[in-house]
Design a protein around this motif. Structure first.
Motif, PDB file in Angstrom:
ATOM      1  N   GLN A 102       0.811  -1.209   0.000  1.00 30.09           N
ATOM      2  CA  GLN A 102       0.000   0.000   0.000  1.00 30.09           C
ATOM      3  C   GLN A 102       0.850   1.266   0.000  1.00 30.09           C
ATOM      4  N   LYS A 103       2.036   1.181   0.580  1.00 36.46           N
ATOM      5  CA  LYS A 103       2.947   2.325   0.562  1.00 36.46           C
ATOM      6  C   LYS A 103       3.460   2.582  -0.859  1.00 36.46           C
ATOM      7  N   SER A 104       3.761   1.507  -1.601  1.00 35.01           N
ATOM      8  CA  SER A 104       4.252   1.653  -2.973  1.00 35.01           C
ATOM      9  C   SER A 104       3.126   1.967  -3.965  1.00 35.01           C
ATOM     10  N   TYR A 105       1.955   1.409  -3.729  1.00 33.58           N
ATOM     11  CA  TYR A 105       0.802   1.601  -4.621  1.00 33.58           C
ATOM     12  C   TYR A 105      -0.399   2.001  -3.771  1.00 33.58           C
ATOM     13  N   PRO A 106      -0.436   3.271  -3.317  1.00 30.37           N
ATOM     14  CA  PRO A 106      -1.416   3.702  -2.306  1.00 30.37           C
ATOM     15  C   PRO A 106      -2.884   3.565  -2.697  1.00 30.37           C
ATOM     16  N   ASN A 107      -3.214   3.686  -3.937  1.00 28.63           N
ATOM     17  CA  ASN A 107      -4.634   3.667  -4.305  1.00 28.63           C
ATOM     18  C   ASN A 107      -5.191   2.268  -4.516  1.00 28.63           C
ATOM     19  N   THR A 108      -4.363   1.344  -5.009  1.00 30.02           N
ATOM     20  CA  THR A 108      -4.903   0.040  -5.382  1.00 30.02           C
ATOM     21  C   THR A 108      -4.110  -1.144  -4.850  1.00 30.02           C
ATOM     22  N   GLY A 109      -3.002  -0.911  -4.145  1.00 27.59           N
ATOM     23  CA  GLY A 109      -2.133  -2.004  -3.711  1.00 27.59           C
ATOM     24  C   GLY A 109      -2.719  -2.862  -2.616  1.00 27.59           C
ATOM     25  N   SER A 110      -2.494  -4.174  -2.743  1.00 21.88           N
ATOM     26  CA  SER A 110      -2.929  -5.136  -1.738  1.00 21.88           C
ATOM     27  C   SER A 110      -1.876  -6.243  -1.679  1.00 21.88           C
ATOM     28  N   GLY A 111      -1.274  -6.429  -0.512  1.00 22.21           N
ATOM     29  CA  GLY A 111      -0.210  -7.419  -0.374  1.00 22.21           C
ATOM     30  C   GLY A 111      -0.629  -8.596   0.467  1.00 22.21           C
ATOM     31  N   ALA A 112      -0.033  -9.752   0.152  1.00 24.66           N
ATOM     32  CA  ALA A 112      -0.298 -10.975   0.907  1.00 24.66           C
ATOM     33  C   ALA A 112       0.921 -11.883   0.827  1.00 24.66           C
ATOM     34  N   CYS A 113       1.123 -12.677   1.848  1.00 26.72           N
ATOM     35  CA  CYS A 113       2.211 -13.651   1.853  1.00 26.72           C
ATOM     36  C   CYS A 113       1.718 -14.922   1.164  1.00 26.72           C
ATOM     37  N   VAL A 114       2.488 -15.400   0.200  1.00 24.25           N
ATOM     38  CA  VAL A 114       2.131 -16.609  -0.541  1.00 24.25           C
ATOM     39  C   VAL A 114       3.360 -17.517  -0.654  1.00 24.25           C
ATOM     40  N   ASP A 115       3.113 -18.818  -0.739  1.00 29.99           N
ATOM     41  CA  ASP A 115       4.204 -19.754  -0.982  1.00 29.99           C
ATOM     42  C   ASP A 115       4.633 -19.621  -2.436  1.00 29.99           C
ATOM     43  N   ALA A 116       5.930 -19.446  -2.641  1.00 26.71           N
ATOM     44  CA  ALA A 116       6.456 -19.238  -3.994  1.00 26.71           C
ATOM     45  C   ALA A 116       6.377 -20.527  -4.794  1.00 26.71           C
ATOM     46  N   TRP A 117       6.295 -20.350  -6.088  1.00 24.63           N
ATOM     47  CA  TRP A 117       6.249 -21.456  -7.020  1.00 24.63           C
ATOM     48  C   TRP A 117       7.506 -22.295  -6.877  1.00 24.63           C
ATOM     49  N   GLU A 118       7.380 -23.501  -6.358  1.00 18.12           N
ATOM     50  CA  GLU A 118       8.463 -24.471  -6.252  1.00 18.12           C
ATOM     51  C   GLU A 118       9.730 -23.918  -5.595  1.00 18.12           C
ATOM     52  N   GLN A 119       9.634 -22.813  -4.862  1.00 18.16           N
ATOM     53  CA  GLN A 119      10.816 -22.193  -4.286  1.00 18.16           C
ATOM     54  C   GLN A 119      10.954 -22.458  -2.785  1.00 18.16           C
ATOM     55  N   ASN A 120       9.904 -22.949  -2.145  1.00 12.75           N
ATOM     56  CA  ASN A 120       9.890 -23.148  -0.694  1.00 12.75           C
ATOM     57  C   ASN A 120      10.225 -21.861   0.056  1.00 12.75           C
ATOM     58  N   ILE A 121       9.739 -20.739  -0.461  1.00  9.05           N
ATOM     59  CA  ILE A 121       9.924 -19.434   0.168  1.00  9.05           C
ATOM     60  C   ILE A 121       8.551 -18.783   0.278  1.00  9.05           C
ATOM     61  N   ASN A 122       8.304 -18.144   1.395  1.00  8.92           N
ATOM     62  CA  ASN A 122       7.067 -17.408   1.592  1.00  8.92           C
ATOM     63  C   ASN A 122       7.314 -15.968   1.140  1.00  8.92           C
ATOM     64  N   LEU A 123       6.696 -15.555   0.040  1.00 11.38           N
ATOM     65  CA  LEU A 123       6.963 -14.248  -0.559  1.00 11.38           C
ATOM     66  C   LEU A 123       5.838 -13.262  -0.316  1.00 11.38           C
ATOM     67  N   CYS A 124       6.213 -11.997  -0.240  1.00 14.79           N
ATOM     68  CA  CYS A 124       5.250 -10.904  -0.170  1.00 14.79           C
ATOM     69  C   CYS A 124       4.880 -10.550  -1.608  1.00 14.79           C
ATOM     70  N   LEU A 125       3.673 -10.900  -2.003  1.00 15.10           N
ATOM     71  CA  LEU A 125       3.194 -10.647  -3.361  1.00 15.10           C
ATOM     72  C   LEU A 125       2.236  -9.468  -3.329  1.00 15.10           C
ATOM     73  N   CYS A 126       2.551  -8.461  -4.110  1.00 16.29           N
ATOM     74  CA  CYS A 126       1.752  -7.234  -4.158  1.00 16.29           C
ATOM     75  C   CYS A 126       0.963  -7.201  -5.459  1.00 16.29           C
ATOM     76  N   SER A 127      -0.329  -7.030  -5.355  1.00  8.67           N
ATOM     77  CA  SER A 127      -1.200  -6.871  -6.525  1.00  8.67           C
ATOM     78  C   SER A 127      -1.675  -5.433  -6.563  1.00  8.67           C
ATOM     79  N   TYR A 128      -1.659  -4.856  -7.762  1.00  5.32           N
ATOM     80  CA  TYR A 128      -2.066  -3.463  -7.905  1.00  5.32           C
ATOM     81  C   TYR A 128      -2.647  -3.236  -9.295  1.00  5.32           C
ATOM     82  N   ASN A 129      -3.417  -2.179  -9.432  1.00  6.45           N
ATOM     83  CA  ASN A 129      -4.009  -1.808 -10.724  1.00  6.45           C
ATOM     84  C   ASN A 129      -3.365  -0.520 -11.215  1.00  6.45           C
ATOM     85  N   ARG A 130      -3.249  -0.372 -12.496  1.00  3.03           N
ATOM     86  CA  ARG A 130      -2.737   0.857 -13.127  1.00  3.03           C
ATOM     87  C   ARG A 130      -3.832   1.515 -13.890  1.00  3.03           C
TER      88      ARG A 130
END
Length: 130
Positions: A102-130
């Protein structure tokens, strides 16, 4: 003296203009995570995804070995853009991830922790609209 001042003013005005242009954010850019890079080059995947509708600005495998496409604008069929904003940890969980997004994309950003594709890492994935 007046001539010297006008030269100084022109130089200062040009310097300010150059700085202002460098700070302008391109609102149309959109990034998409396409999965792991594997052995294949990421660029063909990005070009196939873009289907000539949008222009691929770059393709990268550098961040957690995920194929990340940077497009000139969001594709019309899928307007939500995605970007990885780091790893989720005990210190930075879903709430922290969402705040970063939300700090990087204040109007539309939404972040969530997700398990990465075959990486065994929990990543912060940010979805936003332009």
């Amino acid at each position: 003296m007046a001539n010297q001042m006008s030269k100084s003013f022109c130089f200062f005005a040009i310097l300010v203009l150059v700085f202002a242009v460098q700070c302008i954010k391109i609102d149309g850019e959109c990034t998409k995570i396409m999965g792991t890079c594997g052995k294949a080059d990421c660029m063909p995947h990005c070009i196939k995804y873009a289907r000539g509708v949008v222009r691929v600005l770059k393709a990268s495998c550098s961040y957690f070995n995920l194929c990340t496409c940077t497009l000139d604008r969001p594709p019309p069929r899928e307007p939500t853009c995605t970007i990885v904003m780091g790893a989720c940890t005990n210190d930075c969980n879903t709430e922290c991830c969402n705040n970063k997004c939300q700090k990087s994309y204040p109007n539309t950003g939404s972040g969530a922790c997700v398990d990465a594709w075959e990486q065994n890492i929990n990543l912060c994935l940010c979805s936003y609209n332009r």
